[in-house]
Scaffold this motif. Structure first.
Motif, PDB file in Angstrom:
ATOM      1  N   HIS A  88       0.714  -1.185  -0.138  1.00 48.41           N
ATOM      2  CA  HIS A  88       0.072   0.092  -0.062  1.00 48.41           C
ATOM      3  C   HIS A  88       0.862   1.320   0.056  1.00 48.41           C
ATOM      4  N   TRP A  90       0.628   5.238   1.642  1.00 45.42           N
ATOM      5  CA  TRP A  90      -0.282   6.050   2.380  1.00 45.42           C
ATOM      6  C   TRP A  90      -0.054   7.603   2.195  1.00 45.42           C
ATOM      7  N   GLU A 325      -5.332   1.841  12.420  1.00 45.84           N
ATOM      8  CA  GLU A 325      -5.124   2.717  11.091  1.00 45.84           C
ATOM      9  C   GLU A 325      -6.921   2.302  10.547  1.00 45.84           C
ATOM     10  N   HIS A 327      -9.290   1.661   7.505  1.00 48.33           N
ATOM     11  CA  HIS A 327      -9.154   1.448   6.212  1.00 48.33           C
ATOM     12  C   HIS A 327     -10.275   1.219   5.494  1.00 48.33           C
ATOM     13  N   SER A 458     -15.820   1.623   6.423  1.00 48.06           N
ATOM     14  CA  SER A 458     -14.541   1.838   7.144  1.00 48.06           C
ATOM     15  C   SER A 458     -14.493   1.181   8.486  1.00 48.06           C
ATOM     16  N   PRO A 483       0.821  -1.601   9.146  1.00 49.07           N
ATOM     17  CA  PRO A 483      -0.230  -1.660   9.964  1.00 49.07           C
ATOM     18  C   PRO A 483      -0.742  -2.768  10.404  1.00 49.07           C
ATOM     19  N   TYR A 485      -2.429  -4.852   8.581  1.00 41.54           N
ATOM     20  CA  TYR A 485      -4.008  -5.356   8.071  1.00 41.54           C
ATOM     21  C   TYR A 485      -4.497  -6.893   8.402  1.00 41.54           C
ATOM     22  N   THR A 540      -6.087   2.488   2.661  1.00 40.31           N
ATOM     23  CA  THR A 540      -6.138   3.314   3.888  1.00 40.31           C
ATOM     24  C   THR A 540      -7.006   4.524   3.735  1.00 40.31           C
ATOM     25  N   THR A 541      -7.722   4.834   5.140  1.00 40.05           N
ATOM     26  CA  THR A 541      -8.350   6.162   5.300  1.00 40.05           C
ATOM     27  C   THR A 541      -7.695   7.315   5.774  1.00 40.05           C
ATOM     28  N   THR A 544      -4.415   7.604  10.663  1.00 43.00           N
ATOM     29  CA  THR A 544      -3.413   6.667  11.446  1.00 43.00           C
ATOM     30  C   THR A 544      -3.353   7.496  12.966  1.00 43.00           C
TER      31      THR A 544
END
Length: 606
Positions: A88, A90, A325, A327, A458, A483, A485, A540-541, A544
């Protein structure tokens, strides 16, 4: 003295406070500190001043600055072991205004209970009442203009809104036909509509405000609200193009053995420079760069610092840990446009339309006034109460077993206890749904004439924890970001419940008659296929938190409730990295709250 242009202007100068980072929290903090004419403040920013830049100012260009090094740090993320080994990226704001200059304009406040959790974790004074006070201080709310209320009447409560803060907030013009489809459908499924989501109760559906100025329909952000009106204050100094590499320490410690910061080292061009602080060094560099700078300064885990040949000045193993985080994942539906003229961002695929819309924006008209407004925050039980209760029960048993075995630390167990209590409460949200007016992350331009609605989901309260650590002693190398995930499979199962809930809308009007699924599409029929779609597409949203957590030191904390770094006399962290436990909200309002509250803490001498 206004904007500084070269590091040479710092020669023979000392400052009371050095703020590292001219972002969302940093400019709020610096602006409030310089209200006292006796406080001399220097803000150091690695990026530039954007000025009158349409890529920053004009709404509806979501992600337009992403990947452009003028605006974006573009932090790489390591391959995600539990998410199909995808790498990913960011995006984060680089420049005066920080990420408030590139965010998606969502002005969202968290549930009161999520903020009260900060206090429960050992931080007196960090609770909803304080949050509400400082969020209202940052905000200048404008009720929706008649063009909006004529099309979509909705409610708000003035007592929950700020009236004279630096950041202009209002409801955007377009996309309300999509919001109405979504909110009416949820209403027909028995989901309540929230009168006003800015007073601590966010569970249900609502129309959100955006950080735009309704006089100009331009972005309102930390640079326009906290810096530009005050840039001529003689005690407010800002130097751009200044990449801070480390905090500098005095040879002496205070009577309690704490480190004393004397200033910072920063890189401008190819030259190292020094700025001197008489009182404090304050890191407001964000959840990625603040822990990175601490480690480059010798503050962190000695085990990590040894690997990159940095002498340990202060053993503080919480630095860069407890990373959480939000996402996104999403489903896309084609809209039936035979019965309604849905205004969506897909129309910008036509270059001539886009050009004309940009021209109209100069007259405060057109589709560039579109925002993201339709939201729902729901408890996990909204999907299938018995199934989700069993999911939560399995998680609770797993946490108890792993805590008893020592795999989960007592400190993390405290966080999980709060998260479990939220999951079990049918009045508190764990699921978030966002209406995006168009084809989100379209792999190719939409077909001419077609319009889409994307429903973004989210993960608000991730169980997985990650880390951010320096991977070399070169300050210009990005830190390692992981992160983790879906390290905790529960997070993936929550995303799956989101997807199933969205698909259930096709059984209910008006969604049923207006929307046809495009992504992931009818071929994704099993849980395994949906999970693979989520793992492959999620991103990602940009929210963080936790990398410099405000927690007791014995619980892995990096800063105390006054935001002072443990083991130092005069270093604080003032940004989202201090948030110890994630909240069900988009984060810019919280970033402003942290800057505003920190200013009062410092002014009070704490």
């Amino acid at each position: 003295m206004p904007l500084l242009t070269t590091p040479d202007e710092l020669a023979n100068k000392t400052f009371d406070y050095i703020v590292v980072g001219a972002g969302t929290s940093g400019l709020a903090l610096a602006s409030r500190l310089t209200e006292d004419a006796g406080s001399n403040v220097l803000v150091l920013e690695a990026g530039a001043v954007y000025g009158d830049d349409p890529l920053v100012d004009v709404p509806s260009q979501f992600g337009a600055t992403f990947g452009n090094p003028k605006y974006d740090w573009g932090f790489p993320v390591v391959k995600q072991e539990h998410a199909n080994n995808i790498e990913h990226n960011w995006p984060r704001g680089k420049g005066v205004g920080g990420s408030s200059a590139m965010n998606f304009f969502c002005w969202i406040k968290p549930p009161a209970e999520d903020v009260d959790a900060f206090e429960k974790l050992g931080n007196p004074g960090w609770n909803w009442n304080e949050f509400e006070k400082y969020s209202k201080k940052s905000e200048k709310f404008h009720p929706a203009v008649k063009e909006v209320t004529d099309k979509y009447p909705h409610t708000y409560d003035e007592k929950f809104r700020g009236t004279d803060g630096p950041i202009n907030v209002t409801d955007p013009i377009h996309a309300h036909t999509l919001d109405k489809i979504f909110i009416d459908t949820l209403g027909n499924k028995g989901i309540k509509h929230v009168t006003d989501p800015y007073g601590g109760d966010v569970t249900g559906t609502y129309l959100a405000s955006n950080n735009v100025d309704p006089k100009t329909w331009k972005r309102s952000y930390s640079a326009t609200g906290y810096w530009l009106p005050h840039q001529d204050r003689p005690n407010f100094h800002l130097l751009t193009g200044a990449h801070v590499s480390r905090v500098l320490w005095s040879d002496e410690k205070d009577a309690d053995g704490n480190l004393i910061a004397s200033g910072v080292e920063f890189i401008s061009g190819d030259k190292k420079n020094v700025a001197t602080a008489m009182k404090e060094v304050i890191l407001s560099a964000g959840a990625i760069k603040s822990p990175h700078i601490l480690e480059l300064s010798g503050v962190g885990s000695s085990e990590i610092l040894k690997k990159i040949d940095i002498p340990t000045k202060l053993e503080l193993p919480g630095v860069g840990e407890n990373v959480q985080e939000h996402h996104f994942a999403w489903l896309v539906y084609e809209l039936d446009t035979t019965n309604a003229d849905h205004q969506t961002l897909d129309q910008f695929a036509d270059p001539e339309f886009a050009k004309e819309s940009l021209r109209l924006h100069g007259e405060a008209k057109g589709l560039h006034r579109t925002g993201i407004t339709g939201f729902a925050f729901l408890p996990l039980s909204s999907r299938a109460p018995e199934e989700t209760a069993a999911l939560i029960d399995t998680l609770e048993k797993d946490i108890k077993a792993r805590t008893a075995s020592g795999e989960i630390s007592p400190a993390l167990a405290k966080q999980y206890e709060i998260q479990l209590s939220v999951l079990k409460d049918d009045k508190l949200p764990d699921m978030e749904f966002i209406i995006f007016p168009g084809y989100f992350m379209a792999r190719e331009p939409p077909a001419p004439g077609k319009r889409y609605i994307s429903i973004l989901t989210s993960l608000n309260h991730p169980i997985s924890r990650g880390h951010i650590h320096a991977k070399s002693n070169n300050p210009e190398d990005h830190p390692e970001i992981n992160p983790n995930y879906f390290k905790e499979n529960f997070d993936l199962k929550v995303f799956l419940e989101h997807a199933k809930f969205i698909r259930s809308l096709t059984d209910t009007e008006p969604f049923k008659s207006n929307c046809t699924e495009v992504q992931p599409g009818p071929n994704a029929t099993t849980d395994e296929q949906l999970e693979d779609y989520i793992k492959t597409t999620h991103i990602t949203t940009f929210h963080t938190v936790g990398s410099c957590s405000m927690l007791p030191r014995e619980d892995g904390g990096v800063v105390d409730p006054n935001l002072k770094v443990y083991g130092t006399k005069n270093v604080r962290v003032v940004d989202l990295s201090v948030v110890p436990l994630h909240v069900a909200a988009h984060m810019q309002t919280t970033a402003y709250v942290i800057g505003e509250k920190a200013a009062d803490i410092i002014k009070a001498g704490n």
